[in-house]
Design an enzyme around this catalytic site. Structure first.
Site, PDB file in Angstrom:
ATOM      1  N   LYS A 141       0.832  -1.210   0.000  1.00 28.06           N
ATOM      2  CA  LYS A 141       0.000   0.000   0.000  1.00 28.06           C
ATOM      3  C   LYS A 141       0.869   1.263   0.000  1.00 28.06           C
ATOM      4  O   LYS A 141       0.658   2.172  -0.780  1.00 28.06           O
ATOM      5  CB  LYS A 141      -0.914   0.049   1.247  1.00 28.06           C
ATOM      6  CG  LYS A 141      -1.880  -1.096   1.365  1.00 28.06           C
ATOM      7  CD  LYS A 141      -2.755  -0.955   2.605  1.00 28.06           C
ATOM      8  CE  LYS A 141      -1.989  -1.019   3.924  1.00 28.06           C
ATOM      9  NZ  LYS A 141      -1.314  -2.298   4.201  1.00 28.06           N
ATOM     10  N   ARG A 177      11.239  -5.607   5.495  1.00 31.00           N
ATOM     11  CA  ARG A 177      11.056  -4.163   5.283  1.00 31.00           C
ATOM     12  C   ARG A 177      11.996  -3.370   6.200  1.00 31.00           C
ATOM     13  O   ARG A 177      12.154  -3.677   7.374  1.00 31.00           O
ATOM     14  CB  ARG A 177       9.607  -3.786   5.580  1.00 31.00           C
ATOM     15  CG  ARG A 177       9.378  -2.285   5.658  1.00 31.00           C
ATOM     16  CD  ARG A 177       7.936  -1.898   5.488  1.00 31.00           C
ATOM     17  NE  ARG A 177       7.071  -2.349   6.556  1.00 31.00           N
ATOM     18  CZ  ARG A 177       5.742  -2.223   6.532  1.00 31.00           C
ATOM     19  NH1 ARG A 177       5.150  -1.685   5.471  1.00 31.00           N
ATOM     20  NH2 ARG A 177       5.019  -2.652   7.532  1.00 31.00           N
ATOM     21  N   ARG A 217      10.882  -1.434  11.846  1.00 29.65           N
ATOM     22  CA  ARG A 217       9.798  -1.082  12.764  1.00 29.65           C
ATOM     23  C   ARG A 217       9.637  -2.200  13.783  1.00 29.65           C
ATOM     24  O   ARG A 217       9.692  -3.364  13.422  1.00 29.65           O
ATOM     25  CB  ARG A 217       8.495  -0.933  11.972  1.00 29.65           C
ATOM     26  CG  ARG A 217       8.291   0.432  11.392  1.00 29.65           C
ATOM     27  CD  ARG A 217       7.170   0.476  10.378  1.00 29.65           C
ATOM     28  NE  ARG A 217       5.924  -0.150  10.814  1.00 29.65           N
ATOM     29  CZ  ARG A 217       4.822  -0.200  10.060  1.00 29.65           C
ATOM     30  NH1 ARG A 217       4.824   0.322   8.850  1.00 29.65           N
ATOM     31  NH2 ARG A 217       3.734  -0.781  10.505  1.00 29.65           N
TER      32      ARG A 217
HETATM   33  P1  ADP Z   1       1.078  -1.470   7.380  1.00 25.36           P
HETATM   34  O1  ADP Z   1       1.475  -0.390   6.406  1.00 25.36           O
HETATM   35  O2  ADP Z   1       2.137  -2.461   7.534  1.00 25.36           O
HETATM   36  O3  ADP Z   1      -0.247  -2.084   7.060  1.00 25.36           O
HETATM   37  P2  ADP Z   1       0.519   0.741   9.103  1.00 25.36           P
HETATM   38  O4  ADP Z   1       1.745   1.549   9.131  1.00 25.36           O
HETATM   39  O5  ADP Z   1      -0.572   1.149   8.170  1.00 25.36           O
HETATM   40  O6  ADP Z   1       0.923  -0.762   8.794  1.00 25.36           O
HETATM   41  O7  ADP Z   1      -0.128   0.644  10.542  1.00 25.36           O
HETATM   42  C1  ADP Z   1       0.650   0.419  11.689  1.00 25.36           C
HETATM   43  C2  ADP Z   1      -0.221   0.390  12.935  1.00 25.36           C
HETATM   44  O8  ADP Z   1      -0.886   1.660  13.101  1.00 25.36           O
HETATM   45  C3  ADP Z   1      -1.369  -0.631  12.911  1.00 25.36           C
HETATM   46  O9  ADP Z   1      -0.941  -1.923  13.314  1.00 25.36           O
HETATM   47  C4  ADP Z   1      -2.341   0.002  13.927  1.00 25.36           C
HETATM   48  O10 ADP Z   1      -1.900  -0.192  15.254  1.00 25.36           O
HETATM   49  C5  ADP Z   1      -2.198   1.491  13.598  1.00 25.36           C
HETATM   50  N1  ADP Z   1      -3.159   1.915  12.563  1.00 25.36           N
HETATM   51  C6  ADP Z   1      -2.853   2.415  11.338  1.00 25.36           C
HETATM   52  N2  ADP Z   1      -3.959   2.723  10.653  1.00 25.36           N
HETATM   53  C7  ADP Z   1      -5.014   2.409  11.446  1.00 25.36           C
HETATM   54  C8  ADP Z   1      -6.438   2.486  11.302  1.00 25.36           C
HETATM   55  N3  ADP Z   1      -7.021   2.967  10.187  1.00 25.36           N
HETATM   56  N4  ADP Z   1      -7.199   2.046  12.339  1.00 25.36           N
HETATM   57  C9  ADP Z   1      -6.650   1.593  13.472  1.00 25.36           C
HETATM   58  N5  ADP Z   1      -5.329   1.484  13.668  1.00 25.36           N
HETATM   59  C10 ADP Z   1      -4.505   1.891  12.679  1.00 25.36           C
HETATM   60  P1  ADP Z   2       2.215  -1.861   3.232  1.00 25.04           P
HETATM   61  O1  ADP Z   2       2.173  -0.346   3.268  1.00 25.04           O
HETATM   62  O2  ADP Z   2       1.017  -2.448   2.547  1.00 25.04           O
HETATM   63  O3  ADP Z   2       2.446  -2.490   4.570  1.00 25.04           O
HETATM   64  P2  ADP Z   2       4.820  -1.525   1.875  1.00 25.04           P
HETATM   65  O4  ADP Z   2       4.551  -0.673   0.669  1.00 25.04           O
HETATM   66  O5  ADP Z   2       5.477  -0.905   3.029  1.00 25.04           O
HETATM   67  O6  ADP Z   2       3.426  -2.286   2.312  1.00 25.04           O
HETATM   68  O7  ADP Z   2       5.651  -2.790   1.374  1.00 25.04           O
HETATM   69  C1  ADP Z   2       6.075  -3.814   2.289  1.00 25.04           C
HETATM   70  C2  ADP Z   2       7.493  -4.267   1.926  1.00 25.04           C
HETATM   71  O8  ADP Z   2       7.473  -4.965   0.681  1.00 25.04           O
HETATM   72  C3  ADP Z   2       8.475  -3.112   1.753  1.00 25.04           C
HETATM   73  O9  ADP Z   2       9.728  -3.530   2.249  1.00 25.04           O
HETATM   74  C4  ADP Z   2       8.526  -2.886   0.243  1.00 25.04           C
HETATM   75  O10 ADP Z   2       9.809  -2.429  -0.170  1.00 25.04           O
HETATM   76  C5  ADP Z   2       8.250  -4.285  -0.322  1.00 25.04           C
HETATM   77  N1  ADP Z   2       7.405  -4.273  -1.526  1.00 25.04           N
HETATM   78  C6  ADP Z   2       6.391  -3.420  -1.835  1.00 25.04           C
HETATM   79  N2  ADP Z   2       5.822  -3.740  -3.023  1.00 25.04           N
HETATM   80  C7  ADP Z   2       6.479  -4.844  -3.468  1.00 25.04           C
HETATM   81  C8  ADP Z   2       6.363  -5.681  -4.645  1.00 25.04           C
HETATM   82  N3  ADP Z   2       5.433  -5.431  -5.589  1.00 25.04           N
HETATM   83  N4  ADP Z   2       7.200  -6.727  -4.753  1.00 25.04           N
HETATM   84  C9  ADP Z   2       8.142  -6.985  -3.797  1.00 25.04           C
HETATM   85  N5  ADP Z   2       8.314  -6.238  -2.676  1.00 25.04           N
HETATM   86  C10 ADP Z   2       7.501  -5.185  -2.505  1.00 25.04           C
END
Ligand code: ADP
Ligand code: ADP
Ligand code: ZN
Length: 213
Positions: free
Chosen positions: A13, A127, A160
């Site tokens: 995302k 990551r 993280r």
């Molecule tokens: P990822 O990108 O790996 O999905 P995020 O950075 O979006 O993780 O989210 C990290 C943490 O922040 C989540 O595990 C949760 O604790 C909190 N968080 C983020 N967005 C939301 C949301 N829309 N509702 C509730 N908690 C959230």
């Molecule tokens: P999210 O916000 O959904 O948690 P991220 O964009 O942070 O996901 O991506 C998670 C990890 O995977 C990061 O380390 C990123 O560099 C890697 N990544 C993202 N997109 C791809 C892809 N299409 N193929 C392989 N690795 C990816």
């Protein structure tokens, strides 16, 4: 463009939100980053949400909705936004819908990026994020030019705390339980677009662009 990105942790995302935000010159709003900043700055909200982030649990809906209404009221959001990580529960989606109606804004699409659980775990555990500018890398899939150093600002890359495998497994369960119901919610509103996330980042981006034109 007013777009929501949904997907399990690790789906890509953030990676896609950055590309879309640059492409459309539109702000990217990432709830996770906003919460991490608040924790780092020890603001009252940061102190309130820290425990949830550490456990990989969701922050309560009222806190998330309060934060997002304030952020989305900013003048930069008038013409569009990419929401990355919000909404994550049906309660948040209903809150957002009510707020959008009130402000006479209309969503263009809700993009779901699908990846299987094991791919999500591989992506998250590899990551690494820049401690200063927030740029994201992956040890194998998107390595920085110099080990452990951000290409853009030369600061140190860190993992993280909630990206350790145990917490990741928990976050994936929370996604399945709390966030997946949003797929039906947005299907009923004819906004849903599904994208296979197991492709190169540039290919995922092309697919998204072709679906939301
Ligand atoms: P990822 O990108 O790996 O999905 P995020 O950075 O979006 O993780 O989210 C990290 C943490 O922040 C989540 O595990 C949760 O604790 C909190 N968080 C983020 N967005 C939301 C949301 N829309 N509702 C509730 N908690 C959230
Ligand atoms: P999210 O916000 O959904 O948690 P991220 O964009 O942070 O996901 O991506 C998670 C990890 O995977 C990061 O380390 C990123 O560099 C890697 N990544 C993202 N997109 C791809 C892809 N299409 N193929 C392989 N690795 C990816
Ligand atoms: Zn950096």
């Amino acid at each position: 463009m007013k777009i929501i990105l949904i997907g399990p942790p690790g789906a890509g995302k953030g990676t896609q939100a950055e590309k879309l935000a640059t492409h459309w010159k539109t702000p990217r709003i990432t709830t996770g980053d906003l919460f991490r900043q608040a924790v780092q700055n020890k603001t009252p909200m940061g102190l309130q949400v820290q425990g949830f982030l550490e456990k990989g649990a969701l922050v309560p809906d009222d806190v998330v909705l309060g934060l997002m209404q304030e952020r989305m009221s900013g003048p930069d959001c008038k013409s569009g936004f990419i929401l990355d990580g919000f909404p994550r529960t049906v309660g948040q989606a209903i809150g957002l819908e009510t707020w959008l109606k009130k402000t006479e804004m209309v969503l263009d699409a809700v993009v779901v990026i699908d990846v299987p659980e094991e791919e999500a775990v591989r992506r998250i555990t590899g990551r690494r994020q820049c401690g200063a500018c927030g740029s994201t890398y992956h040890l194998q899939f998107q390595p920085p030019r110099q080990d452990g150093i951000c290409d853009k600002c030369k600061s140190l890359l860190v993992q993280r705390k909630d990206d350790e495998e145990k917490t990741v497994r928990h976050r994936l369960k929370v996604y399945a339980g709390e966030t997946l119901p949003l797929i039906d919610f947005y299907k009923q509103r004819h906004l849903l677009r599904q994208v296979d996330g197991v492709q190169k980042p540039a290919e995922v981006f092309q697919t998204i662009c072709s679906l939301i034109k």
